[in-house]
Structure formats: C-alpha cells, structure tokens
Design a protein around this motif. Structure first.
Motif, PDB file in Angstrom:
ATOM      1  N   LEU A   1      12.252-104.852  25.452  1.00 28.08           N
ATOM      2  CA  LEU A   1      13.677-104.229  25.927  1.00 28.08           C
ATOM      3  C   LEU A   1      14.489-103.175  25.160  1.00 28.08           C
ATOM      4  O   LEU A   1      14.410-102.937  24.443  1.00 28.08           O
ATOM      5  N   ALA A   2      15.050-102.093  26.327  1.00 30.48           N
ATOM      6  CA  ALA A   2      15.645-101.155  25.014  1.00 30.48           C
ATOM      7  C   ALA A   2      17.508-100.647  26.031  1.00 30.48           C
ATOM      8  O   ALA A   2      17.343-101.633  26.902  1.00 30.48           O
ATOM      9  N   LEU A   3      18.053 -99.660  25.349  1.00 34.73           N
ATOM     10  CA  LEU A   3      19.566 -99.867  25.838  1.00 34.73           C
ATOM     11  C   LEU A   3      19.947 -98.841  26.774  1.00 34.73           C
ATOM     12  O   LEU A   3      18.629 -97.522  25.705  1.00 34.73           O
TER      13      LEU A   3
ATOM     14  N   GLY B   1      11.005-101.579  17.390  1.00 30.94           N
ATOM     15  CA  GLY B   1      12.379-101.899  16.436  1.00 30.94           C
ATOM     16  C   GLY B   1      12.494-103.638  15.946  1.00 30.94           C
ATOM     17  O   GLY B   1      12.382-103.960  14.353  1.00 30.94           O
ATOM     18  N   TYR B   2      11.876-104.218  16.513  1.00 29.19           N
ATOM     19  CA  TYR B   2      12.016-105.705  16.194  1.00 29.19           C
ATOM     20  C   TYR B   2      10.888-106.420  17.468  1.00 29.19           C
ATOM     21  O   TYR B   2      10.672-106.114  18.214  1.00 29.19           O
ATOM     22  N   LEU B   3       9.920-107.139  16.456  1.00 31.41           N
ATOM     23  CA  LEU B   3       8.775-107.842  17.147  1.00 31.41           C
ATOM     24  C   LEU B   3       8.989-109.634  16.629  1.00 31.41           C
ATOM     25  O   LEU B   3       8.330-110.000  15.906  1.00 31.41           O
ATOM     26  N   GLU B   4       9.101-110.473  17.926  1.00 30.72           N
ATOM     27  CA  GLU B   4       9.086-111.712  17.395  1.00 30.72           C
ATOM     28  C   GLU B   4       8.117-112.569  18.364  1.00 30.72           C
ATOM     29  O   GLU B   4       7.925-112.053  20.003  1.00 30.72           O
ATOM     30  N   GLN B   5       7.504-113.587  18.372  1.00 27.54           N
ATOM     31  CA  GLN B   5       7.092-114.361  19.361  1.00 27.54           C
ATOM     32  C   GLN B   5       7.848-115.600  20.529  1.00 27.54           C
ATOM     33  O   GLN B   5       8.696-115.931  19.345  1.00 27.54           O
TER      34      GLN B   5
ATOM     35  N   ALA C   1      10.534-107.893  22.497  1.00 21.32           N
ATOM     36  CA  ALA C   1       9.644-106.491  21.221  1.00 21.32           C
ATOM     37  C   ALA C   1      11.556-105.473  21.987  1.00 21.32           C
ATOM     38  O   ALA C   1      11.987-106.103  22.394  1.00 21.32           O
ATOM     39  N   SER C   2      12.100-104.976  20.629  1.00 21.12           N
ATOM     40  CA  SER C   2      13.891-104.083  20.779  1.00 21.12           C
ATOM     41  C   SER C   2      13.043-102.550  20.601  1.00 21.12           C
ATOM     42  O   SER C   2      12.155-102.645  19.553  1.00 21.12           O
TER      43      SER C   2
END
Length: 270
Positions: free
Chosen positions: A34-36, A93-97, A137-138
């Motif tokens: 995901l991104a803005l 910038g961030y990664l999470e299961q 992820a961001s």
C-alpha cells in the motif's frame, strides 16, 4: 497380571492422520503493498496498490496480488520482502504478516456463494490447493515516484479494483480493515511518510486510511497527546504564506505491536 494390547484411541487417530496425502497442498506468500498517491486531477492522496497480470492459467490475464510459491531457502518474511522488491523495486516502510488464507476453493465464485448462502462449488478433481501466507507493507510517499514500471504491473486505487484472481479481492478488503483498526491505536500511519512531514500531511494519511475527513484542530490535539512526533524546529521552505512546521517520528515508540512472536524475540534476543 497382563495388560491388554488394545490400541489407544489417540494412537488410531494419529495413524489415520499420517495416512492423509498432503502432496496436493502448496504454500505461497503474497504481499499487499500500500502507498499514498493522488488520483488524476485530485490533490488529496488516496491508498493505491500494485497488482500483477497473470501470464498463465488459472485466471490468465487477470490481475492479482504480487506473490508466488514459498522458496525453501527463504523465510516467510524474506519471501514477502522479495515479492515487494520484485514488484516495486523499493524497500517497505513497514512489513507485517496479515493472515493465512486457506479455503479449499479460493475463488471469486466460492466467496459469492458464501455471501449469498448458496452451496460452495466443489473443486475439480485436479484442483491444487494453495495456502497463502499474506503480508501487508507500506511504501513511504517519498519513494512512490521511484517504483518499478512494467507492462504487467499496474497500480490501482483500492476503491477502484477490478475482479481479481483467486480470493485476492477479499484479502485486500481484510488488509484495509486491519489497517483501519491499527491506525487507531498505533503510529502505523507514519510509515507512509518520509523522515520529515507536516501535520497536514500526516492528517491526510489518516484521512486516506479511514476514508473520512478529520477536523484539523482535533487532530492536532490528539497527535500532541500521543507524543508520537517531535518538532524538528524547521519549516517548509518556498511557501507564500506562513510556512508549516516540519515534524519527525518519535523513534522511542514502535510503529505498532510486533505480535506475540515479535514481542518474545524482542525480550529474549535483546
């Protein structure tokens, strides 16, 4: 005194379980990235994500989340990072299961049947069952312009998605649901920004995630109370009016909880 040699019920159950054929079950890893970025002719950013065009059956030529079979040499997190790098050529910038998706039939028609209360279609005899461990992820806004460009990779606004392959529409819906909940109690919104940002930019991240407009004054008070950002003492340069202040993250606070395993490792590996 003799002891009867009758098998225990548990032993029978284990033996029957071991006879099950698992050869048709595969493990895959996919990533919701995901991104803005603003839509055309709009100024406020919204959430977008990259999708890849499938080049083979099933669902040939349809769009799908980036991912693939888990390589034996990679951990789940490494596989998710590899998928992100291959799709965007960027670091997260961030990664999470997120979750493990393992319905027997992971197809749009199966979900439609569940929603309507109709019987779920029976998989074909040659159906290969795939269990997907999905990460989300961001991408920081400062990096989005450097994303990879490829004819079989396209970015879509999350509110304008086509029908995707497999159950990927449902996966994205769940990722957005989790993100909306997480942004209320963590500073995960900061992972969508660069190292320095204005309060207005941070508010736009919250608005894009939550899908609603926030009152600037109330937002300022809530962020100040959270102590999640620090005034850098600098201001944006080159503006006509009074330049807004620049802030940075408070590195003493984590983006979000790391989950039970992450907290265990932080405690025991520090």
């Amino acid at each position: 005194m003799s002891i009867a040699s009758e098998p225990l019920p548990g032993a029978v159950a284990v033996e029957e379980h071991n006879d099950v054929d698992h050869s048709s079950v595969s493990l895959a890893v996919s990533t919701v990235i995901l991104a803005l970025r603003p839509k055309e002719n709009e100024t406020h950013p919204t959430l977008w994500l990259p999708l890849v065009r499938r080049l083979r059956e099933p669902y040939k030529d349809q769009w799908a989340l980036p991912g693939g079979p888990l390589k034996p040499t990679l951990s789940l997190e490494e596989a998710a990072g590899f998928t992100l790098k291959r799709a965007t050529n960027l670091e997260p910038g961030y990664l999470e299961q997120l979750y493990a998706f393992g319905d027997v039939l992971r197809a749009p028609e199966a979900r439609a049947a569940r929603l309507s209360g109709a019987p779920v279609p029976t998989p074909a005899a040659d159906h290969e069952r795939v269990v997907s461990v999905v990460y989300w992820a961001s991408i920081p806004a400062t990096e989005v312009a450097n994303t990879r460009v490829h004819e079989n990779i396209r970015w879509f606004p999350v509110d304008e998605l086509p029908e995707l392959a497999f159950d990927h529409n449902e996966i994205i819906e769940y990722a957005l649901y989790r993100l909306q909940n997480k942004v209320e109690y963590s500073r995960i919104a900061h992972s969508f920004l660069g190292e320095e940002f204005t309060l207005a930019q941070l508010r736009e991240v919250y608005e894009a995630i939550l899908g609603r407009t926030l009152d600037p004054a109330n937002f300022r008070r809530q962020i100040a109370a959270s102590k999640s950002i620090i005034d850098t003492g600098r201001r944006v340069e080159g503006t006509r009016h009074r330049p807004p202040r620049l802030y940075r993250y408070n590195d003493a606070q984590a983006y979000a909880d790391a989950g039970p395993l992450g907290m265990y490792r932080e405690r025991h590996e520090a």
